[in-house]
Design an enzyme around this catalytic site. Sequence first.
Site, mmCIF file in Angstrom:
data_model
loop_
_atom_site.group_PDB
_atom_site.id
_atom_site.type_symbol
_atom_site.label_atom_id
_atom_site.label_comp_id
_atom_site.label_asym_id
_atom_site.label_seq_id
_atom_site.Cartn_x
_atom_site.Cartn_y
_atom_site.Cartn_z
ATOM 1 N N ALA A 60 0.836 -1.207 0.000
ATOM 2 C CA ALA A 60 0.000 0.000 0.000
ATOM 3 C C ALA A 60 0.864 1.248 0.000
ATOM 4 O O ALA A 60 1.984 1.231 0.516
ATOM 5 C CB ALA A 60 -0.885 -0.009 1.243
ATOM 6 N N GLY A 99 0.706 -5.251 0.742
ATOM 7 C CA GLY A 99 -0.324 -5.396 -0.282
ATOM 8 C C GLY A 99 0.226 -6.043 -1.547
ATOM 9 O O GLY A 99 -0.525 -6.658 -2.311
ATOM 10 N N GLU A 102 -0.105 -9.562 -0.944
ATOM 11 C CA GLU A 102 -1.538 -9.900 -0.919
ATOM 12 C C GLU A 102 -2.095 -10.000 -2.345
ATOM 13 O O GLU A 102 -2.833 -10.941 -2.666
ATOM 14 C CB GLU A 102 -2.295 -8.864 -0.081
ATOM 15 C CG GLU A 102 -1.973 -9.048 1.405
ATOM 16 C CD GLU A 102 -2.427 -7.893 2.282
ATOM 17 O OE1 GLU A 102 -2.746 -8.127 3.440
ATOM 18 O OE2 GLU A 102 -2.457 -6.744 1.796
ATOM 19 N N GLU A 122 3.663 -4.927 7.505
ATOM 20 C CA GLU A 122 2.762 -3.895 8.056
ATOM 21 C C GLU A 122 2.978 -3.652 9.542
ATOM 22 O O GLU A 122 2.788 -2.549 10.044
ATOM 23 C CB GLU A 122 1.293 -4.299 7.823
ATOM 24 C CG GLU A 122 0.858 -4.269 6.370
ATOM 25 C CD GLU A 122 1.141 -5.555 5.616
ATOM 26 O OE1 GLU A 122 1.938 -6.393 6.105
ATOM 27 O OE2 GLU A 122 0.569 -5.739 4.533
HETATM 28 N N1 COA Z 1 4.429 3.561 0.349
HETATM 29 C C1 COA Z 1 4.891 4.780 0.012
HETATM 30 N N2 COA Z 1 6.199 5.031 -0.249
HETATM 31 C C2 COA Z 1 7.046 4.007 -0.172
HETATM 32 C C3 COA Z 1 6.634 2.711 0.172
HETATM 33 C C4 COA Z 1 5.256 2.494 0.422
HETATM 34 N N3 COA Z 1 4.774 1.292 0.727
HETATM 35 N N4 COA Z 1 7.714 1.898 0.172
HETATM 36 C C5 COA Z 1 8.761 2.667 -0.159
HETATM 37 N N5 COA Z 1 8.362 3.933 -0.374
HETATM 38 C C6 COA Z 1 9.173 5.073 -0.820
HETATM 39 C C7 COA Z 1 10.174 5.502 0.242
HETATM 40 O O1 COA Z 1 9.607 6.454 1.122
HETATM 41 C C8 COA Z 1 11.262 6.102 -0.611
HETATM 42 O O2 COA Z 1 10.823 7.396 -0.995
HETATM 43 P P1 COA Z 1 11.880 8.592 -1.150
HETATM 44 O O3 COA Z 1 12.838 8.154 -2.209
HETATM 45 O O4 COA Z 1 11.011 9.734 -1.523
HETATM 46 O O5 COA Z 1 12.529 8.716 0.199
HETATM 47 C C9 COA Z 1 11.251 5.239 -1.869
HETATM 48 O O6 COA Z 1 9.976 4.621 -1.896
HETATM 49 C C10 COA Z 1 12.312 4.165 -1.891
HETATM 50 O O7 COA Z 1 12.230 3.427 -0.667
HETATM 51 P P2 COA Z 1 13.525 3.040 0.173
HETATM 52 O O8 COA Z 1 13.068 2.374 1.410
HETATM 53 O O9 COA Z 1 14.401 4.226 0.312
HETATM 54 O O10 COA Z 1 14.220 2.024 -0.836
HETATM 55 P P3 COA Z 1 14.892 0.628 -0.547
HETATM 56 O O11 COA Z 1 15.280 0.107 -1.866
HETATM 57 O O12 COA Z 1 15.935 0.778 0.516
HETATM 58 O O13 COA Z 1 13.760 -0.306 0.080
HETATM 59 C C11 COA Z 1 11.599 -1.364 0.237
HETATM 60 C C12 COA Z 1 12.631 -0.672 -0.682
HETATM 61 C C13 COA Z 1 10.367 -1.598 -0.588
HETATM 62 C C14 COA Z 1 12.172 -2.669 0.749
HETATM 63 C C15 COA Z 1 11.292 -0.441 1.444
HETATM 64 O O14 COA Z 1 10.964 0.844 0.949
HETATM 65 C C16 COA Z 1 10.121 -0.893 2.278
HETATM 66 O O15 COA Z 1 10.284 -1.733 3.131
HETATM 67 N N6 COA Z 1 8.953 -0.264 2.063
HETATM 68 C C17 COA Z 1 7.793 -0.469 2.915
HETATM 69 C C18 COA Z 1 7.074 -1.721 2.597
HETATM 70 C C19 COA Z 1 5.846 -1.828 3.467
HETATM 71 O O16 COA Z 1 5.850 -1.611 4.652
HETATM 72 N N7 COA Z 1 4.730 -2.178 2.820
HETATM 73 C C20 COA Z 1 3.505 -2.337 3.508
HETATM 74 C C21 COA Z 1 2.746 -1.077 3.508
HETATM 75 S S1 COA Z 1 1.252 -1.233 4.403
#
Ligand code: COA
Length: 718
Positions: A60, A99, A102, A122
């Site tokens: 999400a 998501g 999911e 999450e």
């Molecule tokens: N929603 C909104 N923005 C997100 C996001 C999400 N689920 N996941 C990542 N981003 C954004 C980050 O804020 C970052 O933005 P920025 O460049 O403006 O700072 C960008 O995407 C890159 O993320 P970053 O974490 O810096 O890259 P990474 O390669 O180190 O890691 C992930 C990538 C996907 C592993 C990590 O971002 C992550 O764990 N995201 C969250 C996943 C999550 O919790 N999903 C469930 C949501 S309910």
Amino acid sequence: MADYFVQNSVAVIQLNNPPVNSLGSKVRTAIYENVQKANRDPAVKGVVLVGKGRNFCAGADIKEFDGGNKGAWITDIGTYMDNMRKPVVAAIEGVALGGGLEVAMFCHYRIATSSARVGQPEVAIGLIPGGGGTVRLPRAVGLKNALDIIVTGRHVSAGAAAKMGLINKIVSGNILEEGIKFALSKAHIDTSIVCLRNRSVDIGNIDQIAEAEMARVKNKYRGFMAPVFCVKAVVENCRLPYEKAIDNENKIFMDLRSSNQSKALRYAFFAERQISRWELPSGGNYKTTKPMPVRTAGVIGAGTMGGGIALCLITSGIPCVLVEQNKEFLDKGLELMKSQLMMTVKLGKMTSDQAMKCWDTLKPSVLLEDMKTVDLVIEAVFEDLKLKRDIFEKLDKICKPETLLCTNTSTLDIDSIATATKRQDKVVGTHFFAPSYIMKLLENIYGTHTSAETVATVMNLGKRIKKVSVLVGSCTGFVANRMSGPYSQEGTFCIEEGSTPAEIDRALKDFGMAMGKYEVQDLSGVDVGYRIRREAARKEGVELTPETRFFRGERNCSLVERLVEKGRLGKKVGKGWYKYDSPSGKVAHVDPEVTEIIEEHCRALGIQRRNIGIKEVMERMQFALINEGFKILEEGKCRMAEEIDVIWLYGFAWPRYMGGPMYFASQVGLKKIYERVCYYHKKYPYSYHWVPSSLLAKLSESGLPLSQWGEAARGSKL
Ligand code: COA
């Protein structure tokens, strides 16, 4: 948001929402519309869902959680896909998280590259999965595996996920081509057989599992709400029919989404990412400045700090020269380092082969001249300005002209060290936290002449050695120690006035801190701060004693002096603020002797003890450090409150579900904080830390939230 095309009779829906294909409302709507389109098209035999770029989908869009619900509802997409007779395949590269996983579980099949990772993270932002994860994952991997994945939020490798039955096939070719091939190969199979919704979960001895897991989680994640709700949701949903389970999940998810804990954890998620966007007041920032290559590094001092830093370097693939003043100290340091490295092996974080390979890249030495070829040196000797200046002067002559000289000082002004060299632009502070091999925080400090390239290099180094790096300006104590000063002092003043170390520690732990202030002080040594203060006073011609009520015109906290003089140096000698069964004893016992020392101290100084409520104690400790945080912002030593909050999350284990002290201040209300700071300032005029911050005063008056205060607001809006 999601591209659509048909290739070899297979419809491809390619999520296209850079940088991580998060499932914003538009993406969800695009997926929904495109699966329907594919379903309606008689020429389409199957469907592949794939991500554009490096990732399938990071779940999400967390930014949307603060708004209302827009776009297609995620579980409705799932219900539609469940009923499709054409096979739908999730082709996963990079990550499928939250998501993202999911949606993959809505699909009839999942294939992945071997480097792909899946998970339901999450919980880290105070939530349970909200798109059917608590209902489908147990059906895919069983109750126990699902509980583990959902409660920990950990990323699971594609290989491990395949073993659990979550991934149908690991592929090595182009993910899209493989997805199309796979979909065609399944075109003749009845999708209802493989649809996760139709699977049942073997609940076995669910009551026993639930009880044990709930007890474990409450103990391990003390104070965090989401892990408890993860267990509750998974267990309840395993017992409910699908539709009811989805409703149950949705209700819990919505309640958590609007909770203060989830809001704080979401703030912390973005704060951590924001702090990497550094900028120097003199020009240069994370976008425009390239780091210098660091192929080899050096560390001076093989004590606990230096040794730990050297370990961070070699275990991150950076060969390191470690210099100590003599062989005896060097050998002692090496012994400790080796035992720490072996512990890493024991914990399964590295194989003994890998550990030995790292160890071979360490070059121990007693000659400073051995620093002549390294790209960066980190000095980690005693906190003594003269000693540090001597070392920097020598390094300046020995090292290559382009070598960066970093100092692991926790308090000293960077310029006062840099001026010992002819390369002030290449001198920077790199403040590690003890134990340096373990603690994640790295406070990088720029001096007046530190160049942007130098900053870029140490910020990048922090990333390479897996630390959370925050850039701050130079001032006494920088951000971490400067703020923890008033916090500690207020605590100890409260003890003088009537509280006890155990009462304060209990309250801090109830608030969510991992350890109490006085437990921490016992661990790090009651005499550490004492010696630094005593040395500083001596240089000013002042002899600090337990009777010293004022120092530099300020109220002095001399209770620590009394403890040290009684030999209560902390856990290392089995007694400090508490007593221990032995120096390695785990339990801190309240010691009546400490109560006597406190009472005797107060009698000697004529301090009237009173019944001081814990509310006052917490307010004084927390508001004093928050006021200092605002001063740091108003002086421009930090650019944003997020930097301060991340320092407290990682340097002092501030409870993450409280966001950090500056976020916490916003929740309490800046007006209230300001009024209380003014009250205490009036009551304790000889404690300078109660002088109210002018930024706090302005924000309290204007009502402008701290979140909107930034570069622009600092100059013009206030
Ligand atoms: N929603 C909104 N923005 C997100 C996001 C999400 N689920 N996941 C990542 N981003 C954004 C980050 O804020 C970052 O933005 P920025 O460049 O403006 O700072 C960008 O995407 C890159 O993320 P970053 O974490 O810096 O890259 P990474 O390669 O180190 O890691 C992930 C990538 C996907 C592993 C990590 O971002 C992550 O764990 N995201 C969250 C996943 C999550 O919790 N999903 C469930 C949501 S309910």
